[in-house]
Design an enzyme around this catalytic site. Structure first.
Site, short mmCIF file in Angstrom:
data_model
loop_
_atom_site.label_atom_id
_atom_site.label_comp_id
_atom_site.label_asym_id
_atom_site.label_seq_id
_atom_site.Cartn_x
_atom_site.Cartn_y
_atom_site.Cartn_z
N GLU A 209 58.18 -121.81 3.93
CA GLU A 209 58.34 -120.85 5.01
C GLU A 209 57.08 -120.76 5.86
O GLU A 209 57.12 -120.81 7.09
CB GLU A 209 58.66 -119.45 4.46
CG GLU A 209 59.91 -119.38 3.63
CD GLU A 209 59.66 -119.58 2.13
OE1 GLU A 209 58.97 -120.56 1.75
OE2 GLU A 209 60.17 -118.76 1.35
N CYS B 6 55.00 -114.85 1.72
CA CYS B 6 55.83 -115.33 2.82
C CYS B 6 56.55 -114.18 3.52
O CYS B 6 56.68 -114.18 4.74
CB CYS B 6 56.85 -116.36 2.32
SG CYS B 6 56.09 -117.95 1.94
#
Length: 128
Positions: A52, A87
């Site tokens: 990500e 993330c």
């Protein structure tokens, strides 16, 4: 037209996961187009980078300013593999709280979350 799931399946094997054997691929949709990332591990685990964040960093490198949606595929058969805490905070920094995060299992099942659902009390600077 190829689906996001099929696109992610094409790049997931580029992930470098010799330690965990857990591969992840991500694609972000932005005002500048689509940008990919895969997880890249390191024997010094804290220096590893999630798919990500690699996708988000790739988009920023290419001038993206507005982030729309994120698509995530893991090598797990479960489709409940969501972004890690680090993330989630980075996603919170760049995506609107109502942006969708599409989480695919290795066999194509999908669950959809909003940024707000994944990080309801994330830190943001005022005005962002």
């Amino acid at each position: 037209m190829i689906s996001k799931y099929q696109e992610l399946k094409k790049i997931i094997n580029n992930a470098y996961a010799p330690y965990s054997k857990f591969k992840v691929a991500a694609t972000v949709e932005t005002d500048k187009g689509w940008f990919n990332g895969v997880n890249v591990e390191n024997s010094s685990y804290p220096t590893s980078m999630c798919a990500e964040r690699n996708a988000i960093n790739n988009a920023i490198t290419h001038g993206a300013k507005k982030f729309k949606n994120l698509y995530l595929l893991s090598s797990s058969k479960a489709n409940d593999v969501t972004p890690c805490g680090a993330c989630r905070q980075v996603i919170n920094e760049f995506f609107p709280s109502n942006a969708n995060i599409y989480v695919y299992s290795s066999d194509g099942k999908v669950k959809t979350y909003t940024v707000k659902e994944l990080l309801p009390y994330g830190f943001k600077l005022k005005g962002k």
